[in-house]
Design an enzyme around this catalytic site. Structure first.
Site, short mmCIF file in Angstrom:
data_model
loop_
_atom_site.label_atom_id
_atom_site.label_comp_id
_atom_site.label_asym_id
_atom_site.label_seq_id
_atom_site.Cartn_x
_atom_site.Cartn_y
_atom_site.Cartn_z
N ALA A 1 -5.29 14.33 -1.72
CA ALA A 1 -6.17 15.49 -0.96
C ALA A 1 -4.97 16.46 -0.72
O ALA A 1 -3.93 16.68 -0.57
CB ALA A 1 -6.55 14.92 0.28
N GLY B 1 -5.44 10.51 -2.17
CA GLY B 1 -6.70 10.85 -2.65
C GLY B 1 -6.86 10.73 -4.37
O GLY B 1 -7.81 10.27 -4.76
N GLU C 1 -7.45 7.23 -4.75
CA GLU C 1 -8.62 6.63 -4.39
C GLU C 1 -9.78 7.32 -5.17
O GLU C 1 -10.62 6.47 -5.42
CB GLU C 1 -8.89 7.38 -2.82
CG GLU C 1 -7.94 6.85 -1.73
CD GLU C 1 -7.92 7.37 -0.42
OE1 GLU C 1 -7.77 8.69 -0.56
OE2 GLU C 1 -8.08 6.81 0.32
N GLU D 1 -0.17 8.45 2.77
CA GLU D 1 -0.75 9.18 3.92
C GLU D 1 0.14 8.88 4.99
O GLU D 1 0.31 9.69 5.83
CB GLU D 1 -2.03 8.86 4.02
CG GLU D 1 -3.04 9.49 3.15
CD GLU D 1 -3.30 8.51 1.74
OE1 GLU D 1 -2.54 7.45 1.49
OE2 GLU D 1 -4.19 8.82 0.99
#
Ligand code: CAA
Length: 261
Positions: free
Chosen positions: A69, A112, A115, A135
């Site tokens: 992200a 992300g 993911e 993260e």
């Protein structure tokens, strides 16, 4: 076709009934900002409704599938904002599409990015691919399903190791652990992904979607319930023209010509 800024959508001529989505923020290693999320989810949702498309390949660059992200975008945000906006909720829509998604992953698939790859149904990885949920290094935890999907894919021992240390795992370890469907030489990655998607897209679309739904159900229910679900779906497929065609073609020793009905 809708115009996008952070992704490229094409229909490669060598792969009938397949759409290719290329993440296109190379300078930021395809960091998944809000615009990219909305464009990607919008494009996949549109393709899911397109009767001429039977599978979608999602890929990045040779250097990065996606490095997570967008940290710069998240950095100034506070709790009320991310809570009220339900930051990242749009990603959940990818888990609901009926069309099969093939991830073609090269380079970094972190946070992300990992993911997103796990939101896809088949994960082909180049020999330079690396995976991780880093993260924790940023003072947060995975936010697009990583703590759940990674654990289901690789088990608690490996998921804890990755999520708590933030370390990155190489492609061999990822394949051994059950995260990756197949490792492919980098030079062949896209061809192999398109070929895989074209194979799937050549089968009956409704039956492919039912197969995907049945496999996914195994994540969410008991074995007995899952088998009951499979049996009901299996029986219902006998109401399709494609079941008649597929079995007739076998008996008549010819190739099946599915009509997706
Ligand atoms: N967000 C925003 N920008 C990013 C980014 C990210 N996740 N990852 C890389 N970039 C940017 C860098 O800031 C850099 O931009 P500038 O050139 O403007 O400085 C550019 O992409 C290239 O990156 P690097 O110079 O760092 O490239 P590198 O080859 O030295 O390192 C890397 C590559 C190891 C992937 C490193 O970029 C990195 O560690 N990135 C962050 C990985 C990460 O922590 N991901 C998790 C994000 S949080 C998340 O995803 C939460 C969630 O669960 C949803």
């Amino acid at each position: 076709m809708t115009e996008y800024e952070t992704i490229l959508v094409s229909r490669p001529s060598q792969a009938p009934r397949v759409a290719l989505i290329t993440l296109n923020r190379p300078k930021a290693l395809n960091a998944l900002n809000r615009q990219l999320m909305l464009e990607l989810v919008g494009a996949v949702t549109e393709l899911d409704r397109d009767p001429d498309v039977g599978a979608v390949v999602i890929t990045g660059s040779e250097r990065a599938f996606a490095a997570g992200a967008d940290i710069r975008e998240m950095q100034p945000q506070g709790f009320p904002g991310v809570y009220v906006d339900d930051l990242f909720r749009e990603w959940d829509r990818l888990a609901d599409v009926r069309i099969p998604l093939v991830a073609a992953v090269a380079g970094h698939a972190l946070g992300g990015g990992c993911e997103l790859a796990m939101l896809c149904d088949i994960l082909l990885a180049a020999d330079n691919a690396t995976f991780g949920q880093p993260e924790i290094r940023l003072g947060v935890i995975p936010g697009i399903g990583g703590s759940q999907r990674l654990t289901r894919a690789v088990g608690k021992a490996k998921a804890m190791d990755l999520v708590l240390t933030g370390r990155t795992m190489g492609v061999e370890e990822a394949e051994r652990s059950g995260l990756v469907s197949r490792i492919v030489p980098l030079a062949d990655l896209l061809d192999e992904a398109l070929k895989t998607a074209a194979t799937i897209a050549g089968y009956s679309s409704p039956v492919v979607s039912m197969a995907k739904e049945a496999v996914n159900r195994s994540y969410e229910t008991t074995l007995a319930e899952g088998i009951r679900f499979e049996r009901r779906v299996f029986h219902s497929i006998f109401a399709t023209a494609d079941q008649k065609e597929g079995m007739a073609a076998f008996v008549e020793k010819r190739a099946a010509d599915f009509t997706h009905s």
